[in-house]
Write an enzyme that holds these catalytic residues in place. Sequence first.
Site, PDB file in Angstrom:
ATOM      1  N   GLU A 193      -7.443   8.558   5.839  1.00  0.00           N
ATOM      2  CA  GLU A 193      -7.726   9.210   7.125  1.00  0.00           C
ATOM      3  C   GLU A 193      -8.149  10.678   7.003  1.00  0.00           C
ATOM      4  O   GLU A 193      -7.426  11.579   7.449  1.00  0.00           O
ATOM      5  CB  GLU A 193      -6.500   9.107   8.041  1.00  0.00           C
ATOM      6  CG  GLU A 193      -6.075   7.685   8.335  1.00  0.00           C
ATOM      7  CD  GLU A 193      -5.031   7.596   9.447  1.00  0.00           C
ATOM      8  OE1 GLU A 193      -4.550   8.641   9.916  1.00  0.00           O
ATOM      9  OE2 GLU A 193      -4.716   6.471   9.858  1.00  0.00           O
TER      10      GLU A 193
ATOM     11  N   ASN B 189      -8.005   1.791   9.441  1.00  0.00           N
ATOM     12  CA  ASN B 189      -6.744   2.014  10.157  1.00  0.00           C
ATOM     13  C   ASN B 189      -7.039   2.010  11.644  1.00  0.00           C
ATOM     14  O   ASN B 189      -7.922   2.741  12.113  1.00  0.00           O
ATOM     15  CB  ASN B 189      -6.123   3.366   9.773  1.00  0.00           C
ATOM     16  CG  ASN B 189      -5.575   3.360   8.351  1.00  0.00           C
ATOM     17  OD1 ASN B 189      -5.685   2.354   7.642  1.00  0.00           O
ATOM     18  ND2 ASN B 189      -4.984   4.465   7.951  1.00  0.00           N
TER      19      ASN B 189
ATOM     20  N   GLU C 129      -3.992  -0.105   7.885  1.00  0.00           N
ATOM     21  CA  GLU C 129      -2.860   0.305   8.735  1.00  0.00           C
ATOM     22  C   GLU C 129      -3.076  -0.213  10.139  1.00  0.00           C
ATOM     23  O   GLU C 129      -4.177  -0.140  10.694  1.00  0.00           O
ATOM     24  CB  GLU C 129      -2.725   1.832   8.853  1.00  0.00           C
ATOM     25  CG  GLU C 129      -2.037   2.499   7.716  1.00  0.00           C
ATOM     26  CD  GLU C 129      -1.898   4.008   7.913  1.00  0.00           C
ATOM     27  OE1 GLU C 129      -1.720   4.470   9.066  1.00  0.00           O
ATOM     28  OE2 GLU C 129      -1.985   4.712   6.902  1.00  0.00           O
TER      29      GLU C 129
ATOM     30  N   TYR D  42      -5.095   1.870  15.514  1.00  0.00           N
ATOM     31  CA  TYR D  42      -3.909   1.837  16.381  1.00  0.00           C
ATOM     32  C   TYR D  42      -4.275   1.561  17.828  1.00  0.00           C
ATOM     33  O   TYR D  42      -3.611   0.790  18.506  1.00  0.00           O
ATOM     34  CB  TYR D  42      -3.123   3.148  16.240  1.00  0.00           C
ATOM     35  CG  TYR D  42      -2.431   3.228  14.886  1.00  0.00           C
ATOM     36  CD1 TYR D  42      -1.165   2.665  14.706  1.00  0.00           C
ATOM     37  CD2 TYR D  42      -3.055   3.779  13.783  1.00  0.00           C
ATOM     38  CE1 TYR D  42      -0.545   2.693  13.461  1.00  0.00           C
ATOM     39  CE2 TYR D  42      -2.436   3.811  12.544  1.00  0.00           C
ATOM     40  CZ  TYR D  42      -1.188   3.263  12.381  1.00  0.00           C
ATOM     41  OH  TYR D  42      -0.572   3.265  11.150  1.00  0.00           O
TER      42      TYR D  42
ATOM     43  N   HIS E 269      -2.717  11.019   0.682  1.00  0.00           N
ATOM     44  CA  HIS E 269      -2.247  10.777   2.049  1.00  0.00           C
ATOM     45  C   HIS E 269      -1.682  12.113   2.559  1.00  0.00           C
ATOM     46  O   HIS E 269      -0.493  12.231   2.828  1.00  0.00           O
ATOM     47  CB  HIS E 269      -1.229   9.642   2.064  1.00  0.00           C
ATOM     48  CG  HIS E 269      -1.043   8.986   3.410  1.00  0.00           C
ATOM     49  ND1 HIS E 269      -1.227   7.629   3.624  1.00  0.00           N
ATOM     50  CD2 HIS E 269      -0.695   9.492   4.614  1.00  0.00           C
ATOM     51  CE1 HIS E 269      -0.978   7.343   4.896  1.00  0.00           C
ATOM     52  NE2 HIS E 269      -0.646   8.456   5.522  1.00  0.00           N
TER      53      HIS E 269
ATOM     54  N   ARG F   5       0.861  -1.193   0.000  1.00  0.00           N
ATOM     55  CA  ARG F   5       0.000   0.000   0.000  1.00  0.00           C
ATOM     56  C   ARG F   5       0.891   1.234   0.000  1.00  0.00           C
ATOM     57  O   ARG F   5       1.698   1.413   0.907  1.00  0.00           O
ATOM     58  CB  ARG F   5      -0.908  -0.022   1.231  1.00  0.00           C
ATOM     59  CG  ARG F   5      -1.734   1.244   1.396  1.00  0.00           C
ATOM     60  CD  ARG F   5      -2.702   1.131   2.571  1.00  0.00           C
ATOM     61  NE  ARG F   5      -3.514   2.328   2.669  1.00  0.00           N
ATOM     62  CZ  ARG F   5      -3.352   3.292   3.585  1.00  0.00           C
ATOM     63  NH1 ARG F   5      -2.413   3.177   4.520  1.00  0.00           N
ATOM     64  NH2 ARG F   5      -4.109   4.352   3.586  1.00  0.00           N
TER      65      ARG F   5
HETATM   66  C1  FCB Z   1      -1.532   7.152  10.605  1.00  0.00           C
HETATM   67  C2  FCB Z   1      -1.047   7.700   9.283  1.00  0.00           C
HETATM   68  C3  FCB Z   1       0.299   7.188   8.856  1.00  0.00           C
HETATM   69  C4  FCB Z   1       1.243   7.037  10.026  1.00  0.00           C
HETATM   70  C5  FCB Z   1       0.595   6.292  11.154  1.00  0.00           C
HETATM   71  C6  FCB Z   1       1.480   6.073  12.343  1.00  0.00           C
HETATM   72  O1  FCB Z   1      -2.437   8.038  11.178  1.00  0.00           O
HETATM   73  O2  FCB Z   1      -1.965   7.396   8.252  1.00  0.00           O
HETATM   74  O3  FCB Z   1       0.785   8.055   7.872  1.00  0.00           O
HETATM   75  O4  FCB Z   1       1.741   8.248  10.385  1.00  0.00           O
HETATM   76  O5  FCB Z   1      -0.560   6.957  11.571  1.00  0.00           O
END
Ligand code: FCB
Length: 475
Positions: A164, A292, A372, A294, A119, A76
């Site tokens: 995002e 995405n 992500e 985290y 992006h 990607r």
């Molecule tokens: C996301 C972004 C990516 C990277 C990660 C850690 O929010 O899409 O570019 O910075 O976080």
Amino acid sequence: MQRSIPTDLILGGATAAYQIEGAAAEDGRRPSIWDAFARVPGAVIDGHTGDVACDHYHRMPDDVALMRQLGLQSYRFSTSWARVCPDGGAPNPAGLDFYSRLVDELLDAGILPWLTLYHWDLPQSLEEAGGWPSRDTAHRFVDYALAVHEKLGDRVENWTTLNEPWCSSFLSYIAGAHAPGRQSVADGLAAGHHLLLAHGMAVQALRDAGAERLGITLNFTVADPVDPANPSDVDAARRIDEQYNRFFVDPILRGSYPETLLADVGHLGLDAVVQDGDLEIIGSPIDVLGVNYYHGDACSFEPPPEPMLQDAPTDRPIRSPFPAADGVQIHPRGLPTTTMGWEVQPEGLTRLLRRLHDDYAGPKGVELWVTENGAAYDDRVELADGTGDAVTGEPRIHDAERVEFLRLHVGAVLDAIDAGVPVKGYFYWSLMDNYEWAWGYHKRFGIVRVDYDTQERTVKDSGLELARMIRERTL
Ligand code: FCB
């Protein structure tokens, strides 16, 4: 117990143009908002810029060879608007040619190209003309999307409009933490709406041009009340859920902004920019939702026992990114954290995927891909002089925490699949260490280490582990 990884779950790695390419002024590329923002005093730690980054623009064939060596199934990447259509104007053949060569290298290596058009690197001249708060930017985005498609549409199957949009609107125009660094709620809401509009218009235009697999990547949190029995905590979590997740996913997959969200933010500038017909465009059918993830957030209006690190400690003051969540506080839950200060919460990913499948993607037949997920840790390079790998003498990076993070989150995807969510892919962020926005080069997310002095790449243990998973199809 060893778990098997379904053979139809595609595993890959992700990057983005500004974070890795460098060559900021070569072959006709012109500045983007990140080139400008990185030069604002105090905006990025140590004033780091993406001028050189990982020098991927010059090292692309070697980087693809490395991906092939790892056996990545898909890659990607994003195209740079400022390279393809400098200043937001006519297409630049040299810029397009770079991505054409990248796609050819990937296909030669048997790696599925997964292309994202935006992006976060808006041409700076378009920001000067009004940026995302201006409706015209959405039209310019369509021109750019069509230029990329005309060049690559014969070889690229998977098209993602935006990465995002929460970050490129709320974090960028309300908090001022990301480029262009404005601090205005009205601008942030207008930017968010116009990004959604740009997505919908591009989906329609690309579909008309023959693209068959279209989607968008959104970033999600899992917002939980600190105390589910406390109505105030429940309201805090609702606000974060709506102003992080639902502002974007609802218009795209349900055709409307939630009523409760409109009650909170409509009068702050959203109502003023929504025109008749916009929501039909934004809700144009898509094929793929990129997810995405985290970490989640435990929300309350009460102050946390200790504050959580949420943003880069830059010198330039920033504000809350949320248009109408003043006073909401994020509480630590005692989970392990990465060096971003982010909690490691894999079960949140399983819950998120289940919710997105049940409430959004499933009923529309839209595929879910984790586009992500990853972690920053302070890696230690062990060298040949006794601190290094005893057998080969090669530098080794025993990033045990990242290996664990990767395994836990692939496990969380498998849990979602077991629960009936047909997740189709997982991209680890990131293939290589890179420019982490306001943190500059201080945070390392890669499964491949980049030595920024020499540009040498070294596969970390986490890279070896991802390669193993792909080869052996076991966790
Ligand atoms: C996301 C972004 C990516 C990277 C990660 C850690 O929010 O899409 O570019 O910075 O976080």
